[in-house]
Design an enzyme around this catalytic site. Structure first.
Site, PDB file in Angstrom:
ATOM      1  N   GLY A  13       0.641  -1.305  -0.228  1.00 39.20           N
ATOM      2  CA  GLY A  13       0.272   0.041  -0.019  1.00 39.20           C
ATOM      3  C   GLY A  13       0.928   1.695   0.030  1.00 39.20           C
ATOM      4  O   GLY A  13       0.372   2.633  -0.662  1.00 39.20           O
ATOM      5  N   LYS A 100      -3.916 -12.359  -3.153  1.00 38.91           N
ATOM      6  CA  LYS A 100      -4.259 -13.246  -3.814  1.00 38.91           C
ATOM      7  C   LYS A 100      -5.178 -13.854  -2.439  1.00 38.91           C
ATOM      8  O   LYS A 100      -5.717 -14.851  -3.141  1.00 38.91           O
ATOM      9  CB  LYS A 100      -2.610 -14.364  -3.829  1.00 38.91           C
ATOM     10  CG  LYS A 100      -1.924 -14.001  -2.364  1.00 38.91           C
ATOM     11  CD  LYS A 100      -1.025 -12.973  -2.526  1.00 38.91           C
ATOM     12  CE  LYS A 100      -0.139 -12.894  -1.246  1.00 38.91           C
ATOM     13  NZ  LYS A 100       1.503 -11.956  -1.431  1.00 38.91           N
ATOM     14  N   GLU A 124      -4.157  -7.818 -11.161  1.00 39.61           N
ATOM     15  CA  GLU A 124      -3.022  -8.023 -11.241  1.00 39.61           C
ATOM     16  C   GLU A 124      -1.815  -8.283 -10.950  1.00 39.61           C
ATOM     17  O   GLU A 124      -0.833  -9.488 -10.960  1.00 39.61           O
ATOM     18  CB  GLU A 124      -2.800  -7.018 -12.746  1.00 39.61           C
ATOM     19  CG  GLU A 124      -1.223  -7.136 -13.035  1.00 39.61           C
ATOM     20  CD  GLU A 124      -1.266  -8.200 -13.765  1.00 39.61           C
ATOM     21  OE1 GLU A 124      -1.945  -8.321 -15.448  1.00 39.61           O
ATOM     22  OE2 GLU A 124      -0.372  -9.466 -13.998  1.00 39.61           O
ATOM     23  N   LYS A 200      -2.332 -18.803  -5.489  1.00 42.61           N
ATOM     24  CA  LYS A 200      -1.872 -17.754  -6.974  1.00 42.61           C
ATOM     25  C   LYS A 200      -1.787 -18.973  -7.936  1.00 42.61           C
ATOM     26  O   LYS A 200      -2.533 -18.971  -9.622  1.00 42.61           O
ATOM     27  CB  LYS A 200       0.082 -17.696  -7.313  1.00 42.61           C
ATOM     28  CG  LYS A 200      -0.116 -16.313  -6.126  1.00 42.61           C
ATOM     29  CD  LYS A 200       1.593 -16.522  -5.743  1.00 42.61           C
ATOM     30  CE  LYS A 200       1.744 -14.946  -5.074  1.00 42.61           C
ATOM     31  NZ  LYS A 200       3.479 -15.214  -4.377  1.00 42.61           N
TER      32      LYS A 200
HETATM   33  N1  HSE Z   1       5.085 -13.199   0.038  1.00 47.09           N
HETATM   34  C1  HSE Z   1       4.755 -13.439  -1.670  1.00 47.09           C
HETATM   35  C2  HSE Z   1       6.043 -13.931  -1.815  1.00 47.09           C
HETATM   36  C3  HSE Z   1       4.804 -12.078  -1.648  1.00 47.09           C
HETATM   37  O1  HSE Z   1       7.031 -14.521  -1.654  1.00 47.09           O
HETATM   38  O2  HSE Z   1       5.906 -14.170  -3.189  1.00 47.09           O
HETATM   39  C4  HSE Z   1       4.357 -11.871  -2.334  1.00 47.09           C
HETATM   40  O3  HSE Z   1       3.428 -12.416  -3.555  1.00 47.09           O
END
Ligand code: HSE
Length: 415
Positions: A13, A100, A124, A200
């Site tokens: 943010g 996510k 995105e 994801k």
């Molecule tokens: N904790 C996540 C990572 C942050 O390490 O990929 C990004 O989504």
């Protein structure tokens, strides 16, 4: 002038606010409108921020303000983010999120509300941090049937594994460093146990196949069981261990999906994706393999993707971006034990010579691996490809013979 609100002033943010201020002129040119941050919602105080006069603690101020047309959600976590985002959409505001967990759990429902209200719900930044992947998949690759998606989707675990592979660094030191650099989740268990990568790949699978996949439908293993011994055997075989999220179309309208550490050949395009970088391979029927690579975590890479969505929202106030998938259904993801795989297995037995004889009899065609300074009780093999259920049964037979199995890592032969 378009007025927006940002909910959450943490790593992402604050990055969004920074990028919107530092690139204000260029962003205004691209959006064809100036963008002003009217409110920043956070329970904490930021008296030293140049935007200190915009901070509020009460969400209903944003909800009730008709001037706010776009809301950025960078709070993370499911609650209260889900409630706030839903209320923003119902109040007629487009929403951009990097969350996510929210999209993986509630994407279908929120997309349906956005569609009904003719608003945009864009995310995105929720996959791959600064890497463009949602938009290329929904637009540039839209003519393809997606055969498979496989990716290194978590920067923190990739950073940790890279430190283990290249610097023989201890797991906890590497995790502490990743946290210090702002890569890890508030609760790093979501990174190291694989849930973040799972969320994801669920988002990508939902997008590619048009039906929501919920994280609890996907067998997920993290990297906490991966040891330096496994890394050395992987090296002896000619490969590296990476945390992979994977989805393929399977038989009977089902998907085959898994998130787990996998052994990749050094020749794989994903094998050299190191540090906090993510790599995502999309195998299309027309394009063949397309690989996306870039920083998958961190303040500014993620903020860049969020701000791009804000610009897209401004440009599409009256023309909805087409992002949509249906609700999920039970049984949509097949049982991972039915999928065929080869495995790197590490074994321990008092009598290693006898254990080798038994293993080679049970796993016909297994390839023995060696590493320097291995304890004399240790053995390692690559076992041939077969349904995982059969491998597990054979491993049980070994255990009954007094051979323990400290690790079994799937081999991704086709990546
Ligand atoms: N904790 C996540 C990572 C942050 O390490 O990929 C990004 O989504």
């Amino acid at each position: 002038m378009v007025k927006i609100a940002i909910m959450g002033h943490g790593v992402v943010g604050s990055g969004v606010a920074e990028v919107l201020c530092s690139h204000a002129d260029n962003i205004a040119k691209r959006a064809k409108e100036e963008i002003e941050i009217k409110y920043i919602l956070d329970l904490r105080d930021f008296p030293d921020s140049p935007l200190c006069d915009r901070f509020i603690k009460d969400f209903s101020i944003i909800e009730a303000d008709p001037e706010v047309r776009i809301v950025v959600e960078t709070m993370g976590g499911l609650h209260p983010a889900y409630d706030f985002v839903k209320r923003c959409l119902l109040a007629g505001k487009s929403v951009v999120t990097s969350n996510k967990e929210l999209v993986a759990a509630k994407g279908a429902e929120l997309l349906a509300i956005a569609q009904k209200k003719n608003l945009n719900f864009l995310f995105e930044a929720s996959v791959g941090g600064g890497i463009p992947i949602i938009r290329p998949m929904s637009q540039c690759l839209a003519a393809n049937d997606v055969i498979e998606i496989a990716g290194i989707l978590n920067g923190t675990t990739n950073f940790i594994l890279t430190k283990m592979i290249h610097d023989s660094m201890d797991f906890s030191d590497a995790l502490a460093l990743a946290q210090k650099l702002g890569y890890a989740e508030r609760n790093p268990a979501a990174d190291i146990e694989g849930q973040d990568a799972c969320r994801k790949i669920c988002i990508l699978a939902s997008l590619a196949y048009g039906r929501h996949v919920y994280p609890d439908q996907v067998h997920t293993e993290g990297i906490t069981g991966v040891t330096l011994a496994d890394v050395e055997y992987a090296d002896a075989w000619g490969g590296v261990i990476k945390l992979i999220g994977r989805v393929k179309r399977a038989q009977q309208e089902k998907l085959s999906m898994i998130v787990c550490p996998m052994l990749l050949s050094r020749e794989s395009q994903l094998a050299n994706v190191d540090d906090v970088f993510n790599g995502i391979m999309v195998r299309g029927d027309s394009t063949g393999d397309v690989v996306f690579y870039g920083k998958g975590a961190g303040k500014l890479p993620t903020a860049s993707a969020v701000v791009a969505d804000v610009i897209d929202c401004v440009k599409h106030f009256r023309a909805r971006k087409y992002l949509f998938w249906e609700e999920g259904k039970e049984g949509y993801v097949g049982n991972y034990l039915d999928d065929s795989t080869s495995m790197l297995i590490r074994l321990r037995a008092e009598n290693a010579a006898l254990a080798a004889e038994n293993t080679e009899a049970i796993f016909e065609g297994a390839q023995r691996l060696y590493r320097k300074q291995a304890p004399k009780e240790e053995l390692a093999y690559i076992v041939p490809e077969m349904p995982e259920r059969e491998i597990r049964k054979k491993l049980e037979r070994l255990e009954k013979l007094g051979i323990s199995v400290p690790s079994a890592i799937r081999v991704a032969n086709d990546l």
